[in-house]
Enzyme design. Structure first.
Site, PDB file in Angstrom:
ATOM      1  CG  HIS A 182      60.526  34.991  27.372  1.00 66.56           C
ATOM      2  ND1 HIS A 182      59.883  35.957  28.102  1.00 66.56           N
ATOM      3  CD2 HIS A 182      61.829  35.370  27.320  1.00 66.56           C
ATOM      4  CE1 HIS A 182      60.748  36.884  28.467  1.00 66.56           C
ATOM      5  NE2 HIS A 182      61.934  36.556  28.002  1.00 66.56           N
ATOM      6  CE1 TYR A 215      51.690  38.490  27.802  1.00 66.99           C
ATOM      7  CE2 TYR A 215      50.216  40.164  26.913  1.00 66.99           C
ATOM      8  CZ  TYR A 215      51.311  39.330  26.770  1.00 66.99           C
ATOM      9  OH  TYR A 215      52.023  39.323  25.590  1.00 66.99           O
ATOM     10  N   PRO A 267      47.723  45.176  20.937  1.00 66.07           N
ATOM     11  CG  PRO A 267      48.981  46.726  22.135  1.00 66.07           C
ATOM     12  CD  PRO A 267      47.750  46.599  21.315  1.00 66.07           C
ATOM     13  CE  LYS A 326      49.578  35.217  18.081  1.00 68.14           C
ATOM     14  NZ  LYS A 326      50.878  34.934  18.688  1.00 68.14           N
ATOM     15  CE1 TYR A 365      51.597  36.227  24.298  1.00 67.80           C
ATOM     16  CE2 TYR A 365      53.617  34.923  24.316  1.00 67.80           C
ATOM     17  CZ  TYR A 365      52.965  36.130  24.527  1.00 67.80           C
ATOM     18  OH  TYR A 365      53.668  37.228  24.952  1.00 67.80           O
TER      19      TYR A 365
HETATM   20  P1  RFL Z   1      55.381  49.859  10.268  1.00 63.81           P
HETATM   21  O1  RFL Z   1      56.325  49.418  11.328  1.00 63.81           O
HETATM   22  O2  RFL Z   1      54.337  50.831  10.623  1.00 63.81           O
HETATM   23  O3  RFL Z   1      56.266  50.424   9.069  1.00 63.81           O
HETATM   24  C1  RFL Z   1      55.692  51.099   7.972  1.00 63.81           C
HETATM   25  C2  RFL Z   1      56.732  52.014   7.363  1.00 63.81           C
HETATM   26  O4  RFL Z   1      56.172  52.652   6.212  1.00 63.81           O
HETATM   27  C3  RFL Z   1      56.506  54.024   6.232  1.00 63.81           C
HETATM   28  N1  RFL Z   1      55.505  54.786   5.479  1.00 63.81           N
HETATM   29  C4  RFL Z   1      55.692  55.295   4.248  1.00 63.81           C
HETATM   30  N2  RFL Z   1      56.763  55.256   3.423  1.00 63.81           N
HETATM   31  C5  RFL Z   1      56.630  55.901   2.229  1.00 63.81           C
HETATM   32  N3  RFL Z   1      55.519  56.562   1.845  1.00 63.81           N
HETATM   33  C6  RFL Z   1      54.428  56.613   2.645  1.00 63.81           C
HETATM   34  N4  RFL Z   1      53.336  57.250   2.250  1.00 63.81           N
HETATM   35  C7  RFL Z   1      54.492  55.959   3.890  1.00 63.81           C
HETATM   36  N5  RFL Z   1      53.621  55.817   4.916  1.00 63.81           N
HETATM   37  C8  RFL Z   1      54.242  55.118   5.850  1.00 63.81           C
HETATM   38  C9  RFL Z   1      56.546  54.378   7.695  1.00 63.81           C
HETATM   39  O5  RFL Z   1      57.328  55.548   7.941  1.00 63.81           O
HETATM   40  C10 RFL Z   1      57.151  53.117   8.296  1.00 63.81           C
HETATM   41  O6  RFL Z   1      58.554  53.188   8.391  1.00 63.81           O
HETATM   42  O7  RFL Z   1      54.646  48.602   9.602  1.00 63.81           O
HETATM   43  P2  RFL Z   1      55.157  47.111   9.349  1.00 63.81           P
HETATM   44  O8  RFL Z   1      56.518  47.114   8.728  1.00 63.81           O
HETATM   45  O9  RFL Z   1      54.042  46.404   8.676  1.00 63.81           O
HETATM   46  O10 RFL Z   1      55.388  46.492  10.794  1.00 63.81           O
HETATM   47  C11 RFL Z   1      54.302  46.264  11.665  1.00 63.81           C
HETATM   48  C12 RFL Z   1      54.745  46.351  13.126  1.00 63.81           C
HETATM   49  O11 RFL Z   1      55.429  47.582  13.304  1.00 63.81           O
HETATM   50  C13 RFL Z   1      53.559  46.260  14.103  1.00 63.81           C
HETATM   51  O12 RFL Z   1      52.648  45.274  13.681  1.00 63.81           O
HETATM   52  C14 RFL Z   1      54.015  45.897  15.536  1.00 63.81           C
HETATM   53  O13 RFL Z   1      54.814  46.904  16.068  1.00 63.81           O
HETATM   54  C15 RFL Z   1      52.799  45.690  16.444  1.00 63.81           C
HETATM   55  N6  RFL Z   1      53.162  45.452  17.846  1.00 63.81           N
HETATM   56  C16 RFL Z   1      53.557  44.191  18.283  1.00 63.81           C
HETATM   57  N7  RFL Z   1      53.651  43.170  17.403  1.00 63.81           N
HETATM   58  C17 RFL Z   1      54.091  41.943  17.802  1.00 63.81           C
HETATM   59  O14 RFL Z   1      54.148  41.016  16.975  1.00 63.81           O
HETATM   60  N8  RFL Z   1      54.479  41.685  19.110  1.00 63.81           N
HETATM   61  C18 RFL Z   1      54.418  42.662  20.050  1.00 63.81           C
HETATM   62  O15 RFL Z   1      54.832  42.404  21.175  1.00 63.81           O
HETATM   63  C19 RFL Z   1      53.907  43.969  19.659  1.00 63.81           C
HETATM   64  N9  RFL Z   1      53.833  44.970  20.546  1.00 63.81           N
HETATM   65  C20 RFL Z   1      53.083  46.492  18.788  1.00 63.81           C
HETATM   66  C21 RFL Z   1      53.437  46.204  20.136  1.00 63.81           C
HETATM   67  C22 RFL Z   1      52.692  47.781  18.410  1.00 63.81           C
HETATM   68  C23 RFL Z   1      52.639  48.795  19.353  1.00 63.81           C
HETATM   69  N10 RFL Z   1      52.273  50.092  18.895  1.00 63.81           N
HETATM   70  C24 RFL Z   1      52.833  51.286  19.332  1.00 63.81           C
HETATM   71  C25 RFL Z   1      51.345  50.217  17.775  1.00 63.81           C
HETATM   72  C26 RFL Z   1      53.367  47.205  21.094  1.00 63.81           C
HETATM   73  C27 RFL Z   1      52.951  48.497  20.718  1.00 63.81           C
HETATM   74  C28 RFL Z   1      52.857  49.518  21.804  1.00 63.81           C
HETATM   75  C1  PHB Z   2      56.404  44.594  24.348  1.00 59.95           C
HETATM   76  O1  PHB Z   2      57.379  44.121  24.953  1.00 59.95           O
HETATM   77  O2  PHB Z   2      56.440  45.719  23.847  1.00 59.95           O
HETATM   78  C2  PHB Z   2      55.178  43.788  24.242  1.00 59.95           C
HETATM   79  C3  PHB Z   2      55.215  42.438  24.617  1.00 59.95           C
HETATM   80  C4  PHB Z   2      54.048  41.688  24.540  1.00 59.95           C
HETATM   81  C5  PHB Z   2      52.880  42.267  24.106  1.00 59.95           C
HETATM   82  C6  PHB Z   2      52.854  43.590  23.711  1.00 59.95           C
HETATM   83  C7  PHB Z   2      54.011  44.366  23.791  1.00 59.95           C
HETATM   84  O3  PHB Z   2      51.739  41.516  24.070  1.00 59.95           O
END
Ligand code: RFL
Ligand code: PHB
Length: 405
Positions: A75, A204, A296, A300, A395
């Site tokens: 993108h 956005y 989100p 980041k 970004y």
């Molecule tokens: P995770 O993915 O939460 O994984 C942690 C893992 O640890 C396990 N765990 C345990 N295992 C053993 N013993 C325990 N006591 C444990 N407790 C937990 C869990 O089961 C899990 O498998 O953390 P990690 O690996 O640091 O990854 C982080 C990312 O998942 C998170 O930062 C992103 O998803 C955030 N995020 C976004 N980030 C971006 O860079 N770009 C995006 O576009 C973006 N969009 C988003 C997002 C997060 C969202 N939500 C739902 C929070 C959009 C959404 C909606």
């Molecule tokens: C997504 O596609 O899930 C997404 C993309 C950009 C964001 C947050 C979530 O800033």
């Protein structure tokens, strides 16, 4: 009690743990991952979609980029809409060539899991009661239970990649930890559907009805979000309600292009800014969501997790190559500098693009007053090339910092 040994014990098989494990293994550093739930459960979490160049490079370095390179979409820009008026942020032009890649977190995680299995690296899924011990000593270990059997995992280092609700952070004594937190007075309702995206780039959208985001996973799969009150439940929202509200918030051309369809997933995520300092305690390192959370809005979260992984991986490589442990102390400082920058950007984008209604906004201001400040801020940044440059530079993500000699 069964005793097993490795060099780096990793708690959590999310993207942080899996990417770290893969990179360490490439350097000949042994590692075992201990994960609370099943692999399928991890893959059921629909999360991030936007990858910075730094993340993409790291996945390539880990040797797991084949599908991302083939299926991920570059993108070169995205759109910010302010009550129907759309402004394009031309990432490539404004940053002098940088772009982001749209490829779902679920797919990256799936690729990393497959690579780990193919390399024969051990992962203990469904491990209960995972607990780090003696992290200040040079013989730290984890205990856990799996299938009714007790395990002791002895190691040199523990990487806490266990997300916001994990155990690692709690292992750092409360008197040593400082936690910074802002919980926002709204959440994001996300919907995934097998319909073509309404626009080829992300939108956005700030509107008087609240924020909306039009994102995507592929040419045939869309991901949309709506700002909703924290009191709402995903079940309260029918698919029809969602589509109707989305169209009201997006700019008219995009709204006219929205193709509706049954939701594959619908859930509400709260919005939070959170940082734990320090990120290292003895031989325990916190990585990714275990140490910090961003709303989100700036895309980041996953990207900050990746820069933590990059820093820790460089440190581990140096320690095992040279035997010099002094670089361990650099982890928190280097990681936190980038984390705070990402936190600031995500907080700022969240403030500018959401409706704070009658709730408190920033600086303790009444929501409507805060909204007016933020609307002016958004108009200023979108109307000025320098302003758009600032948004674009953040970004695409700041460069990763190297270790000091
Ligand atoms: P995770 O993915 O939460 O994984 C942690 C893992 O640890 C396990 N765990 C345990 N295992 C053993 N013993 C325990 N006591 C444990 N407790 C937990 C869990 O089961 C899990 O498998 O953390 P990690 O690996 O640091 O990854 C982080 C990312 O998942 C998170 O930062 C992103 O998803 C955030 N995020 C976004 N980030 C971006 O860079 N770009 C995006 O576009 C973006 N969009 C988003 C997002 C997060 C969202 N939500 C739902 C929070 C959009 C959404 C909606
Ligand atoms: C997504 O596609 O899930 C997404 C993309 C950009 C964001 C947050 C979530 O800033």
């Amino acid at each position: 009690m069964k005793t097993i040994k490795t060099q780096v014990a990793i708690i959590g098989a999310g993207p942080s743990g899996l990417l770290l494990g893969q990179l360490l293994a490439k350097q000949g550093i042994s590692n075992i991952i201990v994960e609370r739930v099943t692999g399928d459960y991890v893959l059921g979490r629909i999360r991030a979609g936007i990858l910075e160049q730094g993340f993409v490079d790291l996945v390539r370095e880990a040797g797991v980029s084949e599908r991302m390179d083939a299926e991920g979409h570059v993108h070169e820009g995205f759109v910010i809409s302010n009550n129907g008026n759309a402004t394009r942020i031309d990432l490539k032009e404004l940053t002098g060539g940088d772009v982001v890649v749209c490829y779902g977190q679920v797919e990256i995680t799936r690729d990393l899991m497959a690579a780990r299995a193919a390399a024969g690296l051990e992962t203990y899924y469904e491990a209960k009661e995972v607990q780090p011990h003696d992290v200040k000593s040079d013989q730290p270990y984890l205990t856990f239970e799996r299938n009714g059997e007790q395990y002791r995992l002895e190691c040199d280092f523990i990487a806490g990649c266990d997300g916001f609700h994990g155990v690692s952070r709690q292992t750092i004594p409360a008197e040593i930890r400082t936690e910074h937190e802002r919980v926002y007075p709204f959440g994001w309702l996300g919907l995934l559907a097998d319909t073509p995206p309404c626009h080829d780039e992300l939108i956005y959208a700030k509107s008087d009805r609240g924020f909306a985001l039009a994102s995507q996973r592929s040419a045939t799969r869309s991901r949309y979000y709506l700002q909703v009150p924290l009191t709402d439940n995903a079940e309260d929202w029918s698919d029809d309600d969602f589509w109707t509200e989305l169209k009201r918030r997006l700019p008219p051309e995009a709204a006219a292009n929205v193709q509706t369809g049954p939701s594959l997933e619908k859930s509400i995520a709260p919005l939070r800014s959170f940082v734990c300092e320090p990120m290292q305690y003895g031989n325990l390192f916190l990585v990714g969501d275990a140490a910090h959370i961003v709303p989100p809005t700036g895309a980041k979260g996953l990207n900050l997790a990746a820069s933590d992984v990059a820093t820790l991986y460089k440190i581990m490589t140096r320690v095992y190559e040279s035997g010099d442990r002094s670089c361990i102390e650099q982890y928190s400082e280097i990681a936190l500098r980038r984390v705070w920058n990402g936190e600031r950007f995500s907080w700022w984008m969240t403030n500018m693009l959401h409706d704070f209604g009658a709730e408190l906004g920033g600086n303790g201001l009444e929501g409507q007053t805060f909204n007016r400040f933020m609307e002016s801020e958004l108009n200023y940044y979108l109307g000025s090339e320098n302003g758009r440059k600032v948004i674009a530079e953040q970004y695409v993500g700041l460069p990763y910092e190297d270790l000091k000699d």
